[in-house]
Design a protein around this motif. Structure first.
Motif, PDB file in Angstrom:
ATOM      1  N   LYS A  82       0.832  -1.199   0.000  1.00 34.61           N
ATOM      2  CA  LYS A  82       0.000   0.000   0.000  1.00 34.61           C
ATOM      3  C   LYS A  82       0.869   1.252   0.000  1.00 34.61           C
ATOM      4  CE  LYS A  82      -4.355  -1.371   2.114  1.00 34.61           C
ATOM      5  NZ  LYS A  82      -5.261  -1.131   3.234  1.00 34.61           N
ATOM      6  N   GLU A  83       1.967   1.180   0.663  1.00 37.41           N
ATOM      7  CA  GLU A  83       2.842   2.346   0.762  1.00 37.41           C
ATOM      8  C   GLU A  83       3.476   2.689  -0.583  1.00 37.41           C
ATOM      9  OE1 GLU A  83       5.630   1.443   3.791  1.00 37.41           O
ATOM     10  OE2 GLU A  83       4.132   1.325   5.383  1.00 37.41           O
ATOM     11  N   ASN A  84       3.496   1.733  -1.521  1.00 40.12           N
ATOM     12  CA  ASN A  84       4.089   1.959  -2.826  1.00 40.12           C
ATOM     13  C   ASN A  84       3.049   1.805  -3.934  1.00 40.12           C
ATOM     14  OD1 ASN A  84       6.972   2.264  -2.052  1.00 40.12           O
ATOM     15  ND2 ASN A  84       6.663   0.194  -1.269  1.00 40.12           N
ATOM     16  N   PHE A  85       1.821   2.209  -3.659  1.00 41.39           N
ATOM     17  CA  PHE A  85       0.732   1.983  -4.593  1.00 41.39           C
ATOM     18  C   PHE A  85       0.845   2.926  -5.786  1.00 41.39           C
ATOM     19  CE2 PHE A  85      -3.550   1.075  -5.975  1.00 41.39           C
ATOM     20  CZ  PHE A  85      -3.708  -0.245  -5.571  1.00 41.39           C
ATOM     21  N   THR A  86       1.007   2.343  -6.992  1.00 41.98           N
ATOM     22  CA  THR A  86       1.179   3.127  -8.220  1.00 41.98           C
ATOM     23  C   THR A  86      -0.025   2.917  -9.130  1.00 41.98           C
ATOM     24  OG1 THR A  86       2.226   1.361  -9.483  1.00 41.98           O
ATOM     25  CG2 THR A  86       3.659   2.686  -8.035  1.00 41.98           C
ATOM     26  N   PHE A  87      -0.001   3.564 -10.305  1.00 41.47           N
ATOM     27  CA  PHE A  87      -1.093   3.370 -11.253  1.00 41.47           C
ATOM     28  C   PHE A  87      -1.052   1.973 -11.878  1.00 41.47           C
ATOM     29  CE2 PHE A  87      -1.415   8.048 -11.166  1.00 41.47           C
ATOM     30  CZ  PHE A  87      -2.773   8.139 -10.903  1.00 41.47           C
ATOM     31  N   TYR A  88       0.106   1.329 -11.846  1.00 43.53           N
ATOM     32  CA  TYR A  88       0.182  -0.063 -12.267  1.00 43.53           C
ATOM     33  C   TYR A  88      -0.657  -0.929 -11.326  1.00 43.53           C
ATOM     34  CZ  TYR A  88       4.056   1.005 -15.465  1.00 43.53           C
ATOM     35  OH  TYR A  88       4.822   1.507 -16.491  1.00 43.53           O
ATOM     36  N   ASP A  89      -0.490  -0.697 -10.015  1.00 39.97           N
ATOM     37  CA  ASP A  89      -1.246  -1.442  -9.017  1.00 39.97           C
ATOM     38  C   ASP A  89      -2.739  -1.123  -9.089  1.00 39.97           C
ATOM     39  OD1 ASP A  89       1.200  -2.480  -7.822  1.00 39.97           O
ATOM     40  OD2 ASP A  89       1.491  -0.443  -7.053  1.00 39.97           O
ATOM     41  N   LEU A  90      -3.045   0.156  -9.263  1.00 37.27           N
ATOM     42  CA  LEU A  90      -4.444   0.574  -9.288  1.00 37.27           C
ATOM     43  C   LEU A  90      -5.173  -0.030 -10.489  1.00 37.27           C
ATOM     44  CD1 LEU A  90      -6.706   2.254  -8.055  1.00 37.27           C
ATOM     45  CD2 LEU A  90      -5.941   4.200  -9.445  1.00 37.27           C
ATOM     46  N   GLU A  91      -4.495  -0.082 -11.632  1.00 38.20           N
ATOM     47  CA  GLU A  91      -5.125  -0.652 -12.826  1.00 38.20           C
ATOM     48  C   GLU A  91      -5.527  -2.104 -12.580  1.00 38.20           C
ATOM     49  OE1 GLU A  91      -4.346  -1.104 -17.628  1.00 38.20           O
ATOM     50  OE2 GLU A  91      -2.634  -1.020 -16.269  1.00 38.20           O
ATOM     51  N   THR A  92      -4.620  -2.879 -12.029  1.00 37.61           N
ATOM     52  CA  THR A  92      -4.906  -4.290 -11.763  1.00 37.61           C
ATOM     53  C   THR A  92      -6.118  -4.445 -10.870  1.00 37.61           C
ATOM     54  OG1 THR A  92      -2.560  -4.843 -11.948  1.00 37.61           O
ATOM     55  CG2 THR A  92      -3.961  -6.426 -10.802  1.00 37.61           C
ATOM     56  N   LYS A  93      -6.126  -3.702  -9.778  1.00 37.33           N
ATOM     57  CA  LYS A  93      -7.204  -3.824  -8.802  1.00 37.33           C
ATOM     58  C   LYS A  93      -8.531  -3.303  -9.361  1.00 37.33           C
ATOM     59  CE  LYS A  93      -7.084  -3.509  -3.755  1.00 37.33           C
ATOM     60  NZ  LYS A  93      -7.413  -4.904  -3.635  1.00 37.33           N
ATOM     61  N   PHE A  94      -8.474  -2.177 -10.051  1.00 36.50           N
ATOM     62  CA  PHE A  94      -9.692  -1.551 -10.591  1.00 36.50           C
ATOM     63  C   PHE A  94     -10.353  -2.426 -11.654  1.00 36.50           C
ATOM     64  CE2 PHE A  94     -11.837   1.120 -13.713  1.00 36.50           C
ATOM     65  CZ  PHE A  94     -12.664   1.894 -12.911  1.00 36.50           C
ATOM     66  N   ALA A 157     -11.862  12.572 -16.768  1.00 37.60           N
ATOM     67  CA  ALA A 157     -13.042  12.028 -16.080  1.00 37.60           C
ATOM     68  C   ALA A 157     -12.758  10.604 -15.603  1.00 37.60           C
ATOM     69  CB  ALA A 157     -14.244  12.046 -17.025  1.00 37.60           C
ATOM     70  N   TYR A 158     -12.059   9.833 -16.438  1.00 41.05           N
ATOM     71  CA  TYR A 158     -11.674   8.473 -16.031  1.00 41.05           C
ATOM     72  C   TYR A 158     -10.654   8.510 -14.898  1.00 41.05           C
ATOM     73  CZ  TYR A 158     -14.058   6.059 -19.884  1.00 41.05           C
ATOM     74  OH  TYR A 158     -14.997   5.537 -20.731  1.00 41.05           O
ATOM     75  N   VAL A 159      -9.680   9.434 -14.977  1.00 39.03           N
ATOM     76  CA  VAL A 159      -8.662   9.546 -13.930  1.00 39.03           C
ATOM     77  C   VAL A 159      -9.337   9.815 -12.583  1.00 39.03           C
ATOM     78  CG1 VAL A 159      -6.683  10.851 -13.071  1.00 39.03           C
ATOM     79  CG2 VAL A 159      -6.852  10.325 -15.510  1.00 39.03           C
ATOM     80  N   LYS A 160     -10.293  10.740 -12.573  1.00 46.20           N
ATOM     81  CA  LYS A 160     -11.004  11.051 -11.335  1.00 46.20           C
ATOM     82  C   LYS A 160     -11.763   9.829 -10.811  1.00 46.20           C
ATOM     83  CE  LYS A 160     -11.442  15.974 -12.365  1.00 46.20           C
ATOM     84  NZ  LYS A 160     -12.324  17.105 -12.705  1.00 46.20           N
ATOM     85  N   MET A 161     -12.332   9.056 -11.740  1.00 50.50           N
ATOM     86  CA  MET A 161     -13.039   7.835 -11.343  1.00 50.50           C
ATOM     87  C   MET A 161     -12.073   6.829 -10.729  1.00 50.50           C
ATOM     88  SD  MET A 161     -14.741   4.873 -13.720  1.00 50.50           S
ATOM     89  CE  MET A 161     -15.640   5.993 -14.762  1.00 50.50           C
ATOM     90  N   PHE A 162     -10.913   6.627 -11.377  1.00 49.14           N
ATOM     91  CA  PHE A 162      -9.930   5.654 -10.885  1.00 49.14           C
ATOM     92  C   PHE A 162      -9.431   6.030  -9.488  1.00 49.14           C
ATOM     93  CE2 PHE A 162      -8.436   5.201 -15.584  1.00 49.14           C
ATOM     94  CZ  PHE A 162      -9.567   4.472 -15.886  1.00 49.14           C
ATOM     95  N   VAL A 163      -9.011   7.294  -9.354  1.00 48.17           N
ATOM     96  CA  VAL A 163      -8.404   7.738  -8.092  1.00 48.17           C
ATOM     97  C   VAL A 163      -9.422   7.694  -6.959  1.00 48.17           C
ATOM     98  CG1 VAL A 163      -7.265   9.649  -6.907  1.00 48.17           C
ATOM     99  CG2 VAL A 163      -6.666   9.130  -9.285  1.00 48.17           C
ATOM    100  N   LYS A 164     -10.656   8.113  -7.242  1.00 47.80           N
ATOM    101  CA  LYS A 164     -11.702   8.063  -6.215  1.00 47.80           C
ATOM    102  C   LYS A 164     -11.971   6.615  -5.801  1.00 47.80           C
ATOM    103  CE  LYS A 164     -16.460   9.489  -5.204  1.00 47.80           C
ATOM    104  NZ  LYS A 164     -16.834   8.199  -4.590  1.00 47.80           N
TER     105      LYS A 164
END
Length: 369
Positions: A82-94, A157-164
């Motif tokens: 979690k401390e190193n959470f990047t957009f690579y990690d977020l994409e997988t989870k999302f 709009a997608y970026v805001k959706m991902f980050v939220k």
């Protein structure tokens, strides 16, 4: 004796049959036509088995990939990651989270992928929790050097959706993209204009269309169905009501809950629909089918005048309302639009939708001739 003379006149190669399929090569010898036919029959079954095996291997690869993704998600739940959470990690989870809901189309996944690719290219392995609003504004301005402002705003709009999405799940403490403002859309807005009866006739009577496109436009103009709904029709989705004998499209999957519905088949196209072997585009993905349909439409319709495939829905609704101005809720159910909450409670919850006969009466009234 006659066969022996014939055999003497022929070389050994005349009684050998060779066939190659992928990495496999089949060679067999035969003496009679019946023996040859028997070999061919066995060969056909063998090829089917090989194709089945290839399909099974492809499915296994998909499952293996899914397992890898699930494994990454479980790893991502550990505090150290979690401390190193990047957009690579977020994409997988999302993406996996969305797949579990089974509500997202292939074209939407492709749009998600495009935005995530740009995020990863720009931020690399930067931790999301370290990014502030200025960082996201820099990303927005970077996009503006590549695409028009309207497309930039779509990406944002997608970026805001991902980050939220990640922030709601406590993957990082802050959501610092929410305050990023959109760029001014400098492209002129093209007003949506319904088709005229003459334009509909021009589309339906265009002889150079392949039959699958003719059928697509025929169904769209008589039902107001979405393009992806038409592309996903299968033979099993054509049903007949036992009580009324009315034939209808049984739409089980749509982009909204209201889209799951029963659409009567217009009297003018019933005979043709019952002849069609669905799906209309068995070799294409949804995205490829929709692009191909749009290309064909623009052979007849001029681009840039606010008329698209979706315009068929507006045109169809307009014709229904013209004939039945007091029956908007029924028309909304036909095309898969959400009804007002009060009507939705009464009709959908208690009455389980409007009767097929009512919907068919309105739908059958639509004509372009």
């Amino acid at each position: 004796m006659k066969r022996k003379k014939t055999l003497n006149m022929m070389s050994e190669e005349d009684f050998l049959f060779t066939f190659q399929h992928g990495d496999y090569k089949f060679v067999f010898e035969y003496d009679t036509p019946d023996e040859f036919r028997e070999y061919l029959s066995e060969l056909k079954d063998t090829v089917k088995e090989l194709e089945a095996e290839k399909s099974y291997k492809r499915v296994q690869q998909i499952f293996k990939k899914e397992e890898q993704i699930e494994g990454e998600i479980k790893k991502g739940e550990r505090p150290a990651n979690k401390e190193n959470f990047t957009f690579y990690d977020l994409e997988t989870k999302f993406i996996v989270g969305k797949k579990k809901l089974e509500k997202v189309s292939a074209s939407t996944y492709k749009a998600y992928e495009a935005t995530f690719t740009k995020l990863k290219d720009f931020f690399k392995y930067e931790r999301i929790e370290n990014l502030n609003i200025e960082d996201f504004e820099r990303f927005r301005d970077y996009l503006s050097t590549q695409v028009v402002n309207k497309t930039v705003n779509n990406h944002m709009a997608y970026v805001k959706m991902f980050v939220k999405w990640g922030n709601d799940r406590k993957l990082y403490p802050e959501n610092n993209v929410q305050g990023v403002e959109n760029l001014a859309d400098s492209s002129p807005e093209i007003p949506h204009v319904n088709y005229t009866d003459k334009e509909i006739r021009n589309i339906l009577e265009f002889e150079e269309f392949e039959q699958c496109y003719k059928d697509t436009f025929l169904i769209a103009t008589r039902t107001g169905m979405r393009v992806n709904e038409i592309c996903n029709i299968k033979n099993d989705d054509i049903k007949q009501d036992e009580e009324t004998n009315i034939y209808y499209f049984d739409i089980k999957k749509s982009k909204t809950n209201a889209g799951v519905r029963q659409v009567p088949i217009h009297k003018d196209i019933l005979e043709r629909v019952l002849e069609i072997d669905f799906p209309l585009f068995p070799e294409k993905t949804d995205n490829a089918s929709q692009k191909a349909i749009l290309r064909q439409l623009y052979r007849v319709v001029k681009q840039g005048e606010g008329k698209f495939f979706h315009t068929f829905r507006g045109t169809f609704m307009n014709r229904c309302l013209k004939n039945y101005p007091r029956d908007l809720p029924i028309i909304q159910e036909i095309v898969g639009h959400e009804k007002e909450d009060k009507i939705k409670l009464s009709v959908d919850t208690y009455a389980k939708g409007y009767q097929l006969s009512l919907k068919k009466e309105i739908l059958d009234s639509v004509s372009y001739y």
